[in-house]
Design a protein around this motif. Structure first.
Motif, PDB file in Angstrom:
ATOM      1  N   THR A 208       0.813  -1.222   0.000  1.00 42.46           N
ATOM      2  CA  THR A 208       0.000   0.000   0.000  1.00 42.46           C
ATOM      3  C   THR A 208       0.842   1.266   0.000  1.00 42.46           C
ATOM      4  O   THR A 208       0.300   2.360  -0.106  1.00 42.46           O
ATOM      5  CB  THR A 208      -0.899   0.060   1.241  1.00 42.46           C
ATOM      6  N   GLN A 215      -4.700   2.829   2.638  1.00 48.51           N
ATOM      7  CA  GLN A 215      -4.910   2.828   1.185  1.00 48.51           C
ATOM      8  C   GLN A 215      -5.069   4.269   0.694  1.00 48.51           C
ATOM      9  O   GLN A 215      -5.326   5.167   1.487  1.00 48.51           O
ATOM     10  CB  GLN A 215      -6.118   1.951   0.861  1.00 48.51           C
ATOM     11  N   PRO A 216      -4.893   4.453  -0.623  1.00 50.29           N
ATOM     12  CA  PRO A 216      -4.784   5.831  -1.129  1.00 50.29           C
ATOM     13  C   PRO A 216      -5.925   6.763  -0.724  1.00 50.29           C
ATOM     14  O   PRO A 216      -5.677   7.891  -0.280  1.00 50.29           O
ATOM     15  CB  PRO A 216      -4.733   5.652  -2.653  1.00 50.29           C
ATOM     16  N   HIS A 217      -7.147   6.275  -0.854  1.00 46.47           N
ATOM     17  CA  HIS A 217      -8.287   7.145  -0.546  1.00 46.47           C
ATOM     18  C   HIS A 217      -8.300   7.493   0.943  1.00 46.47           C
ATOM     19  O   HIS A 217      -8.605   8.616   1.331  1.00 46.47           O
ATOM     20  CB  HIS A 217      -9.580   6.445  -0.949  1.00 46.47           C
ATOM     21  N   LYS A 220      -5.725  10.134   1.797  1.00 45.91           N
ATOM     22  CA  LYS A 220      -6.214  11.474   1.465  1.00 45.91           C
ATOM     23  C   LYS A 220      -7.230  11.944   2.508  1.00 45.91           C
ATOM     24  O   LYS A 220      -7.200  13.095   2.956  1.00 45.91           O
ATOM     25  CB  LYS A 220      -6.834  11.467   0.065  1.00 45.91           C
ATOM     26  N   PHE A 242      -2.173  15.864  -4.157  1.00 48.29           N
ATOM     27  CA  PHE A 242      -1.709  14.476  -4.062  1.00 48.29           C
ATOM     28  C   PHE A 242      -1.329  13.958  -5.445  1.00 48.29           C
ATOM     29  O   PHE A 242      -2.051  14.216  -6.414  1.00 48.29           O
ATOM     30  CB  PHE A 242      -2.815  13.591  -3.474  1.00 48.29           C
ATOM     31  N   THR A 289       0.526   9.198  -2.513  1.00 48.04           N
ATOM     32  CA  THR A 289      -0.098   8.095  -1.774  1.00 48.04           C
ATOM     33  C   THR A 289       0.680   6.798  -2.025  1.00 48.04           C
ATOM     34  O   THR A 289       0.630   5.882  -1.220  1.00 48.04           O
ATOM     35  CB  THR A 289      -1.558   7.874  -2.206  1.00 48.04           C
TER      36      THR A 289
END
Lengths: 543, 339
Positions: A208, A215-217, A220, A242, A289
């Motif tokens: 990840t 995780q990316p979301h 953020k 990002f 990310t």
């Protein structure tokens, strides 16, 4: 097993070794001083060998059948690869200068935590297997046989070393126990013997992009959440970008700063600084990310794993087309970046021509010391901004803080980043006192949880190892009323609060950019009532 | 126990020389053959050990930094303890090797009620180690008068400085006293300080006793059992000019002395005494901290398996798009075979 009370723990420290020769004292794996075995799934994700369920308290560690062969071969290869290892195996005179320099020895009194003896655990096998004198004279030459007991002893003691290098400062030959521990852990890793507090973050990071498996979301989201807080406090909302191609600078910080207090406040400090620089000077900093981890727990398993995790930094910088990379406050992250990164990635990244020599677009300062590897430490960057008067700061907002500064092991002994953080503290706070000189700068003491040892189950060990650091804080706490311990390391920010509560209640922990965030006057901000922690600012307590 | 074994070993060596050269009269063996063999083994062993070390590369530049790095122009760098140039490294190594800089930092930790930790200054080891090594060096150089003819002025001067107190006849050398005191200190701290005793090996006591044996036999020979120095010089000059001969009038004590020296020479390359060579090669001391200024190349660097951005995006693309994060490939181009 509950950790003993501070007074009890202190009273139990005995620096007198037992009568019996250390080779005759079998290892006893004590709860509270070891970390749980690695989850086999985590080892499998990164393809580490011999993943299995095993328990350090069991007699049978389910070693692979040819374990001895693996170890001997492993030592041989590493002797051929590392001059440091070869020399450190050969030249120690056992003068004992290092003995009481180790925080784990000072706090536990366990003689095998003396750096010299920790190294002898491995040296005795080296002598027995690789030197003629050891083969012929055996124990008289300081050699011993390689048995499963030795492996257990290695595992127990190589995971009671935080690779802080303090012993190396005092060694007349510069013998560095971190090198020995690094190699020792590599060897153990060949047998599938790792600890979960390291192995799982490694697996997470690989997949990840960060140790915590964010995780990316979600990454953020977490940053957005900080922006909400900042907006609430200052009336200004930073708009971080990002994975943005063409940004000026890629910023990478340890994921701990995104995840847990008080690192989160440091992270808010970064966000505010970058917002300020964007508004005032048009500087575009982007977060990634994918390369969302500055730290590198791979470093605590093997040189190869370190390289595999670290590769993301330059790969991402190249993909995004930034000019150079800025790194957040972290300890071992910076040892890796400073002493290993460009060397490791040279085969794929070459001379890093896709990046520019780092120049601060705001002050015009050329970061000469980072001209080849193109990665600048944020305290270097910020100290330069302050020196050139580019930040509007209101120190009085930190007037409730009576500061001291904990030099993190790796930035001090693996870089020499000593004055920059102090300069920032002095320009953001009015009250700053140094701890005694034997406990700061190159002689600084580890927090007790570095090199992947900040697990819950080894709390007793951490309180022991953290004693010298805590005791120095206690000194300035009592003498000057120090109530805040500054540091530039995410592991510190995770480890020290607990350590302070145990040994020096009443002292909190902060990253340096939290101080910057509090002092920084954002353009157009509302009058702040609280600091980033939501505590009333000095003079606003009654409102 | 370890100390006693080592002591007996040295006694046994003395006995060997006593019986061999004294009772057995094997003067040529003890005065010529063994010393030659010892010197050859020493030189060859030393060189081979250093070559063996040198064969292993230094994959990473890992100096232990002990001061402020080279950084912003207005921050004062500690150029010696954290050197960024070759000259800085040379200075650092100079202080390390000539003055035992790191050992000078030594402290001793103390536990007090409170709880309180204190770090007491502890420079004895540094002081006696320095005295030991420098008297050893002086004695070694002084002996060069036995291997040179005419004796260069430097060695003569050294001898007269060393004997400047002019006590007794022949006059007492300062270094003889100092080395005995220093070696005795180094031995005593090994048995008296519990932690040092705990980590000491026979290999730590043996060279100390051996060196003490050499020193004492030398002192004995000079001040008590007088040996004909003219004959000794004849012998030593014979050795260096490769015309070895055994003159009359060289006492057994001389052979004991030479035998112990020979043992030391042979033992040296296989032992911890190689710290003499190793200290020069220690990667934490002999490298500049210019890590981010100059890329260090690892000769065995090899490619590794990494998790690429593409693989990462493939796994998280949907979530990334949903969160408004930029992606390389839009959603619809997503490969079919994704797990």
């Amino acid at each position: 097993m509950a950790t003993p009370k501070p007074q009890e723990l202190f009273a139990s420290i005995n620096h007198r070794p037992p009568k019996k020769d250390w080779m005759d004292v079998p290892v006893e794996i004590k709860p509270g001083r070891y970390c749980y075995a690695a989850n086999p799934k985590s080892l499998e994700i990164v393809g580490f060998p011999h993943a299995r369920e095993w328990n350090p308290l069991d007699d049978d560690w389910k070693l692979p059948e040819n374990w001895k062969e693996i170890i001997i071969q492993g030592i041989k290869e590493r002797l051929e690869r590392f001059r440091s290892f070869k020399i450190f195996m050969d030249i120690c005179v056992r003068c004992g200068a290092c003995a009481d320099k180790c925080h784990f020895f000072i706090g536990s009194g366990d003689p095998k935590n003396m750096p010299v003896l920790r190294a002898e655990l491995l040296r005795s096998i080296y002598r027995g297997e690789f030197t003629r004198a050891g083969k012929i004279l055996g124990r008289f030459a300081g050699a011993r046989d390689l048995t499963p007991e030795v492996i257990k002893e290695w595992w127990y003691y190589f995971f009671q070393c935080t690779e802080c290098r303090r012993c190396s400062v005092f060694c007349p030959y510069g013998i560095d126990t971190a090198e020995i521990t690094i190699i020792g852990r590599e060897l153990l890793n060949l047998l599938g013997l790792n600890i979960d507090w390291i192995a799982t973050p490694v697996a997470n990071c690989y997949r990840t992009g960060n140790h915590l498996g964010i995780q990316p979301h979600a990454f953020k989201d977490m940053i957005d959440f900080f922006c909400d807080d900042i907006e609430e406090i200052t009336g200004i909302r930073p708009e971080p970008s990002f994975n943005k191609k063409g940004a000026d600078i890629l910023f990478i910080t340890p994921s701990g700063d995104v995840f847990a207090d008080p690192g989160t406040y440091t992270c808010m400090g970064y966000l505010m600084l970058f917002h300020y620089l964007k508004e005032e000077y048009g500087l575009e900093v982007t977060w990634s990310t994918y390369a969302s981890e500055g730290g590198n727990f791979g470093f605590f398993t093997s040189h190869e794993m370190m390289k595999r995790l670290n590769a993301k930094m330059y790969m991402e910088a190249k993909r995004l087309g930034v000019k150079w990379i800025l790194g957040g406050e972290c300890g071992h992250m910076w040892r890796v970046i400073h002493q290993y990164m460009a060397t490791m990635q040279h085969d794929t990244m070459g001379d890093l021509d896709f990046l520019e020599e780092p120049v601060s677009p705001i002050t015009g300062t050329r970061f000469e010391n980072a001209r080849a590897t193109k990665m600048v430490h944020i305290v270097e960057f910020t100290a330069d901004l302050i020196k050139h008067g580019k930040l509007k700061l209101d120190k009085s907002r930190n007037d409730n803080l009576i500061m001291t500064f904990h030099d993190s092991c790796n930035p001090s002994r693996g870089m020499g980043l000593l004055e920059e953080p102090r300069y920032i503290i002095k320009n953001t706070c009015n009250h700053f006192y140094e701890m005694p000189e034997n406990t700061i700068r190159e002689q600084t003491f580890c927090c007790g949880g570095g090199a992947g040892l900040n697990a819950g189950e080894n709390e007793e060990l951490r309180m022991m190892g953290g004693l010298p650091r805590a005791n120095a804080v206690k000194y300035v706490h009592e003498k000057y009323g120090v109530n805040m311990l500054g540091c530039i390391c995410a592991i510190d920010r995770a480890v020290l609060p607990n350590l302070m509560d145990y040994w020096v209640p009443g002292v909190q922990v902060t990253g340096i950019h939290e101080l910057v965030g509090n002092a920084l006057l954002l353009p157009g901000e509302q009058e702040r009532e609280t600091n980033l922690r939501g505590e009333p600012l000095p003079g606003k307590e009654d409102m | 126990m370890k100390a006693i074994y080592s002591l007996f070993l040295v006694f046994a060596l003395v006995l060997v020389a006593l019986l061999g050269a004294g009772a057995g009269g094997m003067h040529y063996l003890f005065g010529v053959i063994i010393p030659y063999v010892a010197v050859v083994l020493f030189v060859a062993g030393f060189v081979m050990r250093v070559i063996r070390w040198g064969k292993s590369p230094v994959p990473f530049r890992i100096p232990t930094t002990c001061g402020q790095e080279f950084s912003l122009p207005w921050i004062k760098q500690n150029k010696i303890d954290n050197p960024s140039t070759t000259w800085g490294v040379i200075l650092r190594m100079f202080f390390e090797i000539v003055l035992f800089r790191s050992l000078f930092r030594n402290t001793r930790v103390e536990l007090h009620d409170g709880p309180k930790l204190a770090y007491a200054s502890n420079k004895w080891l540094w002081l006696f180690a320095l005295l030991f090594h420098y008297s050893f060096l002086t004695i070694f150089l002084r002996h060069m008068r036995l291997f040179t003819e005419p004796v260069p002025g430097f060695f003569q001067a050294l001898e007269s400085v060393d004997g400047m107190l002019q006590i007794g006849v022949p006059s007492l050398y300062l270094t003889d006293v100092v080395i005995v005191v220093a070696a005795t200190y180094l031995f005593l701290r090994r048995v008296v300080i519990p932690q040092v005793r705990y980590v000491s090996l026979p290999a730590d006591y043996f060279p100390l006793f051996l060196i003490l044996g050499i020193v004492l036999s030398g002192i004995f020979m000079r001040y008590f059992v007088k040996t004909d120095i003219v004959s000794v010089k004849e012998l030593t000059m014979g050795l260096v000019t490769f015309h070895p001969r055994i003159p009359e009038g060289v006492g057994t004590i001389f052979y004991i002395h030479v035998f112990l020296v020979s043992v030391l020479l042979i033992y040296f390359p296989f032992s911890k005494l190689m710290h003499m060579g190793g200290v020069f090669l220690s990667p934490t001391r002999n490298l500049a901290n210019n890590n981010r200024m100059k890329i260090h190349v690892n000769p065995w660097n090899y490619p590794v398996k990494v998790h690429t951005y593409e693989a990462y995006e493939d796994e998280f693309r949907e979530k990334m798009v949903e969160a408004g994060l930029p992606v390389e490939k839009p959603l619809e181009q997503q490969p079919e075979n994704k797990e």
